[in-house]
Design an enzyme around this catalytic site. Sequence first.
Site, mmCIF file in Angstrom:
data_model
loop_
_atom_site.group_PDB
_atom_site.id
_atom_site.type_symbol
_atom_site.label_atom_id
_atom_site.label_comp_id
_atom_site.label_asym_id
_atom_site.label_seq_id
_atom_site.Cartn_x
_atom_site.Cartn_y
_atom_site.Cartn_z
ATOM 1 N N THR A 70 0.155 1.121 -2.865
ATOM 2 C CA THR A 70 -0.502 1.102 -4.176
ATOM 3 C C THR A 70 0.468 1.534 -5.270
ATOM 4 O O THR A 70 0.498 0.949 -6.361
ATOM 5 C CB THR A 70 -1.735 2.024 -4.176
ATOM 6 O OG1 THR A 70 -2.602 1.656 -3.095
ATOM 7 C CG2 THR A 70 -2.513 1.907 -5.481
ATOM 8 N N GLU A 277 5.956 -2.269 2.388
ATOM 9 C CA GLU A 277 5.304 -3.580 2.380
ATOM 10 C C GLU A 277 6.334 -4.657 2.714
ATOM 11 O O GLU A 277 7.416 -4.698 2.127
ATOM 12 C CB GLU A 277 4.691 -3.867 1.009
ATOM 13 C CG GLU A 277 3.650 -2.850 0.557
ATOM 14 C CD GLU A 277 2.399 -2.862 1.422
ATOM 15 O OE1 GLU A 277 2.008 -3.965 1.877
ATOM 16 O OE2 GLU A 277 1.824 -1.785 1.647
#
Length: 300
Positions: A70, A277
């Site tokens: 995030t 990620e």
Amino acid sequence: MKYKNALFIYNGNAGKKEIDVQLQSCLHVFAKEIDHLQVFKTKGPNHAAEICEKYGGQTELVIVLGGDGTIHECVNGLAGLQKRPVLAILPGGTCNDFSRTLGIQQNLQRAAEELVLYGVEEPVDIIQTDSAFFLNFWGIGLVAETSNNIREEEKNILGRASYLLSAIRTIQNTEPKELVMNIDGKEIREKAVLAMVVNGKFIGGKQLPFSTISYNDGLVDVFIVKNTNLQLLKELNDLRKIDFETDEELKEEVLYMSGKHIKISSEHFVDVDMDGEVYTKTPSELKVLPSHIKMLRPDF
């Protein structure tokens, strides 16, 4: 706090009970101090980046409650803005690496209170790549393959320990790959099982054993692991016990350098992990953007 307007963004992908507990721990701390506080719940991948890109230029402060993914999205939403707000991050994920680098408490309520009471703005470098920006790290080889092999059920139950289990599974099938790196004009060719470019001091919740790492020196630190085995993996899992500057055996296994403009290619296209990620592949070009964003950290 001196901010009149702020956005509060939280990761809506967690379970409702977990989200409720997290918000009760910290949201009220900021709400008491900020005149106009907009609250946004993310609804899916890249939504945090979209919120930051749309509203970030209109506010003074963006507060993010979430994990490293995030935070990564928010940095990517803010990095391209002409007028960038201050970014405050709260530990709401599994590892919370950059919050550790900034000295932020891992208890949510204490983290919020310390940022409100003692928060100071700190210039922070971010790194631009071909496809995105990253804040904490860029990695190929074992680190990216480990991320790909993490089992979600293990992560939910074991948290940070799930990364070690995944690494043990991955290491058995990891072969060294031929890498070509150009660091500020100096070319390096090396076979390696892992290459990482780091801006923060923590990865996977573990502190890296390199004393020169700084998030606002205009440089990134690069380390390349030539070979690996279970003993080295065990050492890397307890990084506090490593003294890279005096461990001659480790120096034989690990190349370590720094730079501000890096090009990396490999014999085959390989997955790249940025801030936890995996969504792009080599070749890659990385450029440090010095002091590109301001972040809040506690100052005692």
